[in-house]
Scaffold this motif. Structure first.
Motif, PDB file in Angstrom:
ATOM      1  N   ALA A  64      56.183  80.649  56.326  1.00 38.00           N
ATOM      2  CA  ALA A  64      56.835  82.214  55.797  1.00 38.00           C
ATOM      3  C   ALA A  64      57.682  81.969  55.008  1.00 38.00           C
ATOM      4  N   LEU A  65      58.472  80.792  55.082  1.00 37.27           N
ATOM      5  CA  LEU A  65      59.727  80.595  53.964  1.00 37.27           C
ATOM      6  C   LEU A  65      59.487  80.391  52.492  1.00 37.27           C
ATOM      7  N   PRO A  66      59.637  81.351  51.993  1.00 34.81           N
ATOM      8  CA  PRO A  66      59.532  81.058  50.166  1.00 34.81           C
ATOM      9  C   PRO A  66      59.927  79.891  49.625  1.00 34.81           C
ATOM     10  N   VAL A  67      61.086  79.262  50.247  1.00 35.28           N
ATOM     11  CA  VAL A  67      61.606  77.796  49.666  1.00 35.28           C
ATOM     12  C   VAL A  67      60.643  77.092  49.995  1.00 35.28           C
ATOM     13  N   ALA A  68      59.881  77.049  51.011  1.00 37.83           N
ATOM     14  CA  ALA A  68      58.949  75.867  51.213  1.00 37.83           C
ATOM     15  C   ALA A  68      57.422  76.182  50.679  1.00 37.83           C
ATOM     16  N   ALA A  69      57.414  76.996  49.938  1.00 36.40           N
ATOM     17  CA  ALA A  69      55.871  77.313  49.289  1.00 36.40           C
ATOM     18  C   ALA A  69      56.015  76.259  48.434  1.00 36.40           C
ATOM     19  N   ASP A  70      56.732  75.984  47.346  1.00 39.87           N
ATOM     20  CA  ASP A  70      56.555  75.067  46.488  1.00 39.87           C
ATOM     21  C   ASP A  70      56.307  73.603  46.872  1.00 39.87           C
ATOM     22  N   GLY A  71      54.878  73.009  46.717  1.00 37.61           N
ATOM     23  CA  GLY A  71      54.893  71.693  47.079  1.00 37.61           C
ATOM     24  C   GLY A  71      54.322  71.299  48.358  1.00 37.61           C
ATOM     25  N   ARG A  72      54.041  72.874  48.961  1.00 36.89           N
ATOM     26  CA  ARG A  72      53.465  72.485  50.334  1.00 36.89           C
ATOM     27  C   ARG A  72      52.316  71.948  50.676  1.00 36.89           C
ATOM     28  N   ALA A  73      51.444  72.384  49.664  1.00 37.98           N
ATOM     29  CA  ALA A  73      49.924  71.555  49.641  1.00 37.98           C
ATOM     30  C   ALA A  73      50.135  70.322  49.536  1.00 37.98           C
ATOM     31  N   ASP A  74      50.828  69.751  48.711  1.00 33.24           N
ATOM     32  CA  ASP A  74      50.964  68.282  48.212  1.00 33.24           C
ATOM     33  C   ASP A  74      51.443  67.773  49.947  1.00 33.24           C
ATOM     34  N   VAL A  75      52.559  68.008  50.364  1.00 29.50           N
ATOM     35  CA  VAL A  75      53.124  67.605  51.659  1.00 29.50           C
ATOM     36  C   VAL A  75      51.890  67.502  52.691  1.00 29.50           C
ATOM     37  N   LEU A  76      51.426  68.681  52.803  1.00 29.13           N
ATOM     38  CA  LEU A  76      50.195  68.711  53.905  1.00 29.13           C
ATOM     39  C   LEU A  76      49.233  67.637  53.698  1.00 29.13           C
ATOM     40  N   ASP A  77      48.714  67.487  52.556  1.00 28.55           N
ATOM     41  CA  ASP A  77      47.726  66.679  52.163  1.00 28.55           C
ATOM     42  C   ASP A  77      47.986  65.139  52.464  1.00 28.55           C
ATOM     43  N   ARG A  78      49.355  64.786  52.079  1.00 30.46           N
ATOM     44  CA  ARG A  78      49.896  63.611  52.297  1.00 30.46           C
ATOM     45  C   ARG A  78      50.025  63.220  53.851  1.00 30.46           C
ATOM     46  N   LEU A  79      50.295  64.208  54.583  1.00 30.40           N
ATOM     47  CA  LEU A  79      50.549  64.322  56.125  1.00 30.40           C
ATOM     48  C   LEU A  79      49.140  63.888  56.827  1.00 30.40           C
ATOM     49  N   ALA A  80      48.185  64.589  56.138  1.00 26.17           N
ATOM     50  CA  ALA A  80      46.602  64.365  56.630  1.00 26.17           C
ATOM     51  C   ALA A  80      46.358  63.118  56.473  1.00 26.17           C
ATOM     52  N   GLN A  81      46.614  62.447  55.063  1.00 22.79           N
ATOM     53  CA  GLN A  81      46.092  61.191  54.819  1.00 22.79           C
ATOM     54  C   GLN A  81      46.667  60.326  55.801  1.00 22.79           C
ATOM     55  N   ALA A  82      47.980  60.224  56.030  1.00 22.51           N
ATOM     56  CA  ALA A  82      48.759  59.344  56.780  1.00 22.51           C
ATOM     57  C   ALA A  82      48.125  59.559  58.290  1.00 22.51           C
ATOM     58  N   VAL A 114      67.068  88.308  52.892  1.00 23.17           N
ATOM     59  CA  VAL A 114      67.297  87.002  52.693  1.00 23.17           C
ATOM     60  C   VAL A 114      66.236  85.901  53.076  1.00 23.17           C
ATOM     61  N   SER A 115      65.597  86.227  54.316  1.00 26.55           N
ATOM     62  CA  SER A 115      64.440  85.245  54.623  1.00 26.55           C
ATOM     63  C   SER A 115      63.309  85.191  53.456  1.00 26.55           C
ATOM     64  N   THR A 116      63.374  86.323  52.545  1.00 26.77           N
ATOM     65  CA  THR A 116      62.418  86.201  51.574  1.00 26.77           C
ATOM     66  C   THR A 116      62.659  85.593  50.302  1.00 26.77           C
ATOM     67  N   GLY A 117      64.009  85.185  50.449  1.00 27.49           N
ATOM     68  CA  GLY A 117      64.436  84.394  49.198  1.00 27.49           C
ATOM     69  C   GLY A 117      65.065  85.542  48.203  1.00 27.49           C
ATOM     70  N   ARG A 118      65.375  86.678  48.530  1.00 31.21           N
ATOM     71  CA  ARG A 118      66.385  87.628  47.599  1.00 31.21           C
ATOM     72  C   ARG A 118      67.513  87.123  47.336  1.00 31.21           C
ATOM     73  N   THR A 119      68.200  87.566  46.324  1.00 26.95           N
ATOM     74  CA  THR A 119      69.423  87.340  45.921  1.00 26.95           C
ATOM     75  C   THR A 119      70.358  88.812  46.401  1.00 26.95           C
ATOM     76  N   ASN A 120      71.681  88.584  46.265  1.00 23.67           N
ATOM     77  CA  ASN A 120      72.503  89.669  46.515  1.00 23.67           C
ATOM     78  C   ASN A 120      72.352  90.881  45.891  1.00 23.67           C
ATOM     79  N   ARG A 121      72.078  90.653  44.610  1.00 20.28           N
ATOM     80  CA  ARG A 121      71.839  91.939  43.449  1.00 20.28           C
ATOM     81  C   ARG A 121      70.404  92.241  43.982  1.00 20.28           C
TER      82      ARG A 121
END
Length: 1012
Positions: free
Chosen positions: A787-805, A952-959
């Motif tokens: 659920a963390l926005p910071v982890a969304a980018d590249g997640r699919a690739d990481v999970l795919d490599r984990l599955a292959q390993a 903050v958990s959704t990645g919002r800035t202070n503004r």
């Protein structure tokens, strides 16, 4: 009269009282030459005797490396044996042959195999001997003049100070501080001992003017003139010995014109002696720290009456003094001896040494039997007679080796190599390798009839250097030997030296040692079976097992066993069989491999091959643990600790402690596991076993939720392991812990970097025990961060490599089958496709295993899945029971993250567990009481701060936060700062990770009841 030193004497008496109460004491007494160390020790020893203590004194031999190794310990133990004969005999019962290396009168030292653990084994037995003797009696062990200590004595003293645990024992060691120059070998020892909290260090200062006045009054038996006190105080600078010399000189009327130089000051009273007494003083100065009366007589060649008169004059002038036993003489102060010896002419010195050597050879009874060989080696060497010195020095090196005094052996062998070219051909031709070497490489000749070669000396010296830790010197010797072998091709010898270089390169952190082993393997390839050939193959197999396990390692181990059997190299065979057994287990032939390793352990114990038995106690339970049979491993490990301690196998003991920590952790005995890990840190002699201990402590800290401590221990482990010799068994667990620490701190991207490094290394055959936990940690991190926005980018690739390993990694045992299913379940969770059925299969697998923490974790996951599927009453009842069981384990283990997760899941689902509420952690992982069912309130968050944290958990800035909540950016910044402080985190990413882990903002309600 005894002057001053009140504070120092009180400190020593206080230490004596503590020792008498059963708290061992270790003290170092330093001070410049002549400052009064010996006088203070004598005063304290007298006080200790009055209190009923047994005082045993031993002094170092001034001629350093030429002296008898362990001389002060031998002398002190001899005195202890004389004072407490029955207690000493009982304490050393069964180990007399080994202890005879220190105290020859106990019997003939065993001719056991000489290895790197030999010295450590002797050290451990010595410490245990002292502890047992001091169990019922207060014992004061005094070791004087450490600045002259041989290396073996220094090593034993350091070991004693580090490992002394029990007994009414006080160890007091003195040294001359002004002799400890920057390159003095005592300097690193003092630095090491200073780091031990159990060692107290006293430094004697010079006397004040008032103390000098009191000393002079005691010497002259009258009150001195103040002007005389001023003069002596100024010239002596408060040094007690100089004060005495100046006071006596003034009393005898030789003060006028007295030179200011120290040497002349020390010689002035010697030169006042009759010529015969001066001559005897010069003879005694060159003979050693203490010289026997009959030996003095043989060298002086005076009539008995003339000799007695000369000695009486020297004793009467306080130049010489009789030894305690009354059979010899020594200088009253070592400074005078040094001055007299330095005043000898070069030709005079060599002549005196020749006469000493000839006297001892004519009548060997002139010196103690245990010192004879060493004394002869020293006398002949300093007589500059290469023909006589070479065999004498070689004989001395053999004695040093038998006593496990490998540093002294190395020094003597280097001296032999220095003498080699100067010795006549006929002398060298008469020497045999079977007499002087223990490790000479076979060359197809009979060592009993083949002359000793220079290369044989180099081989012996290289191994001695490795055994004693002088690896740089040993490396230089192997380098020179290999250069010589380029001109004299000898494949077996060259291969043997390449194996030594491999070990040294690894020990010195210069590389992994593979290229050196490859060179050795190339040299023996195609040659008939031999001991060297078998040893090369055994080393290649052992290296490959740790670095590149697979078919090549297996083949090398099989051939090593075969060749060793063919040539009767029993120890090489047993070692290779251990390697083979481990490789069989790792390859999936579990029962056969375990049986083979167990047979080797039993055989090694029966045949008394201690180092092989020690290795088996490390490897057999390690392989049992690798297939999930932790409960079987524990008793073998506990037996192994006792065995390794008995035989002084320090590194083996440390590895065993580390393996015991692993097994106890798996069985859910975490407090004991932490103690075992600390045992690995405390008992190891080398860096890598200490690294294993720190890594186990990091693992436990992480499971208990203390990420800061886990990170600290991980850094310690990194430092001990180094980067020069990467092994999967180290790299993969380090990566697993690093991923866990990063995830706990909300550094998801850093966790992925650690995963990338591990996947780049890969999982060689047999490393599934390390690979599955790593993949599981990475998959769990991704699922938790879904659920963390910071982890969304590249997640699919990481999970795919984990599955292959995961598809490529083998299982081969029920525990790794269970881990495979668990890892795939976490990957499903990361994709949002996990179900109760998926987790039910994982729970079923772990219910058959003896791993309570793992079972608790997967039970919690199954409960979560049941609740998320909008289950009925039956499923809710089952989830409640699963959470109750998981929570009980978490509370028992102190696994705070799991306990919190269980409690929060129960809260969200409105379930009542028959457990006390788990406690959340504040900053640094410290548990704090739960104040309410709402976890945000438990953390002290206000409603507004909770709203800010959600954004903050959704990645919002202070503004962006300010705009959505209709507040100013500055106010939003203040709220964020308060939130970080209350959560005990350093940044926004960590705050988001904590919020997600605690379930503060679930994406969807769990159930209809929860939605209400």
């Amino acid at each position: 009269m005894f002057v001053g030193r009140t504070d120092e004497l009180d400190t020593l008496k206080d230490a004596l009282a503590r020792a008498a109460a059963g708290e061992p004491q270790a003290l170092l007494l330093g001070g410049e030459a002549g400052v009064g160390k010996t006088r203070l020790v004598e005063e304290f020893a007298a006080a200790a005797c009055r209190r009923g203590a047994v005082v045993a004194v031993g002094g170092c031999v001034e001629i350093g490396a030429d002296g008898l190794p362990f001389a002060p310990f031998s002398t002190a133990l001899r005195a202890l044996r004389e004072a407490l004969p029955e207690e000493f005999a009982a304490a050393g019962a069964g180990q007399e042959e080994e202890l005879a290396r220190l105290l020859p009168e106990l019997g003939e030292a065993t001719s056991s195999r000489h290895d790197e653990q030999g010295m450590a084994r002797l050290f451990e037995l010595t410490v245990r001997l002292l502890e047992r003797v001091a169990a019922a009696h207060t014992v004061v062990l005094v070791l004087e003049d450490l600045h002259w200590a041989d290396a073996s004595t220094r090593h034993l003293l350091a070991y004693l100070f580090r490992t002394l645990r029990t007994g009414r024992l006080l160890v007091l060691a003195s040294y001359r501080a002004d002799d400890i120059h920057r390159r003095h070998p005592m300097r690193p020892l003092l630095a090491e001992l200073d780091r031990l909290r159990t060692v107290r260090r006293l430094e004697l200062a010079r006397f004040t003017r008032e103390e000098v006045a009191r000393q002079i009054a005691g010497i002259l038996a009258t009150e001195p003139d103040p002007a005389q006190v001023d003069d002596i105080f100024e010239r002596s600078d408060g040094n007690a010995f100089f004060v005495e010399e100046l006071a006596v000189a003034a009393c005898q009327g030789c003060c006028p014109g007295l030179p200011d130089s120290l040497r002349d000051l020390l010689l002035v009273r010697v030169e006042a002696l009759p010529e015969s007494a001066q001559r005897v003083a010069r003879i005694v100065a060159e003979g050693g720290s203490t010289v026997e009366y009959r030996l003095i007589a043989a060298v002086a060649q005076l009539t008995e009456d003339d000799l007695i008169e000369a000695l009486r004059a020297a004793v009467g002038a306080n130049i010489l003094t009789a030894t305690t036993g009354g059979d010899g003489y020594r200088f009253r102060h070592s400074l005078v001896r040094e001055a007299v010896a330095d005043d000898l002419l070069p030709g005079e010195r060599s002549r005196l040494n020749r006469r000493y050597a000839e006297a001892v050879e004519t009548d060997p009874t002139l010196v103690p039997a245990d010192a004879r060989v060493m004394r002869l080696a020293s006398y002949w060497y300093h007589a500059h007679d290469a023909a006589r010195a070479l065999p004498a020095v070689l004989d001395a090196s053999v004695v040093a080796r038998r006593r496990h005094a490998y540093t002294e052996q190395l020094r003597l062998l280097e001296r032999a190599m220095e003498l080699w070219d100067s010795a006549p051909d006929e002398v060298r031709a008469a020497l045999r390798p079977v007499d002087y070497t223990d490790v000479y490489p076979p060359c197809g000749c009979d060592p009993a009839t083949t002359p000793l070669r220079y290369l044989d000396l180099m081989a012996e010296a290289a191994v001695a250097g490795r055994f004693c830790g002088e690896r740089e010197r040993a490396l230089k010797i192997t380098k020179k030997a290999l250069r010589l072998l380029q001109d004299e091709p000898d494949p077996l010898r060259a291969a043997w030296f390449w194996v030594q270089r491999s070990r040294l390169v690894q020990a010195l952190a210069r590389g992994d040692g593979w290229q050196e082993l490859a060179n050795a393997q190339d040299l023996v390839r195609g040659l008939p079976p031999s001991e060297v050939h078998a040893d090369v193959l055994a080393n290649v197999a052992g290296w490959s097992m740790l670095h590149r396990p697979g078919p090549e390692a297996f083949a090398a181990a099989e051939r090593a066993v075969e060749y060793a059997r063919m040539v009767g190299a029993r120890e090489i065979e047993l070692n290779a069989r251990i390697t083979l057994g481990c490789l069989m287990v790792d390859a999936g032939d579990v029962e056969s491999g375990l049986a083979e390793t167990a047979r080797v352990m039993e055989t090694a114990l029966q045949e008394g091959v201690a180092h092989v038995a020690g290795r088996a106690h490390v490897n057999l339970p390690s392989e049992l643990e690798s297939v999930g049979r932790s409960r079987e491993a524990v008793p073998i490990l506990r037996e192994g600790i006792a065995f390794a301690r008995k035989y002084g196998l320090l590194d083996s003991e440390a590895w065993i402690w580390g393996n015991l920590s692993d097994s106890l952790y798996a069985l859910g005995q975490w407090d004991e596991a932490a103690e075992a890990a600390s045992g690995a840190l405390g008992s190891a002699a080398s860096a890598k076993p200490r690294g294993s201990g720190a890594l186990r402590l990091a693992h436990i800290a992480l499971a208990r939720g203390d990420a800061a401590e886990a990170g600290r221990q991980l850094a310690i482990s990194h430092a001990h392991y180094g980067t020069h010799d990467p092994m999967p068994q180290q790299l993969l667990p380090i990566a697993r812990i690093a991923i866990g620490v990063a995830a706990e701190e909300g550094r998801i991207l850093d966790a992925r970097v650690e995963l990338d490094r591990a996947l780049a290394v890969g999982f060689p055959p047999g490393t599934q025990r390390y690979g599955w936990p790593l993949l599981l940690a990475a998959a769990t991190t991704e699922a938790d961060a879904r659920a963390l926005p910071v982890a969304a980018d590249g997640r699919a690739d990481v999970l795919d490599r984990l599955a292959q390993a995961a598809r490529k990694l083998t299982t081969g045992a029920p525990v790794w089958d269970a881990y495979e299913r668990w890892t795939r379940a976490e990957l499903h969770r990361a994709h949002g496709t996990d179900t109760a059925a998926v987790w039910s299969d994982v729970v079923t697998d772990f219910e058959c295993l003896d791993r309570p923490y793992d079972l608790a974790r997967v039970r919690r996951r199954l409960a979560q899945a049941l609740l998320e599927e909008a289950a009925g009453d039956d499923e809710r009842d089952r989830a409640t029971e699963l959470l109750r069981l998981a929570g009980a384990v978490a509370d028992h283990l102190g696994a705070h993250p799991l306990a919190e997760a269980v409690a929060l899941l129960a809260q969200r689902a409105r379930l009542t567990l028959t457990l006390p509420h788990a406690r959340l952690r504040s900053r640094g992982g410290t548990p704090v009481p739960r104040q309410a069912l709402d976890p945000a309130e438990s953390l002290g968050l206000t409603n507004r701060e909770r709203d800010v944290l959600r954004l903050v958990s959704t990645g919002r800035t202070n503004r962006q936060i300010a705009e959505e909540l209709f507040i100013s950016p500055k106010t939003a910044s203040v709220h964020v700062s308060n939130i970080l402080s209350k959560l005990g985190v350093a940044g926004r990413g960590e705050a988001a990770a904590v919020a997600h882990r605690l379930g503060l903002f679930p994406a969807e309600p769990l159930t209809a009841e929860a939605r209400g």
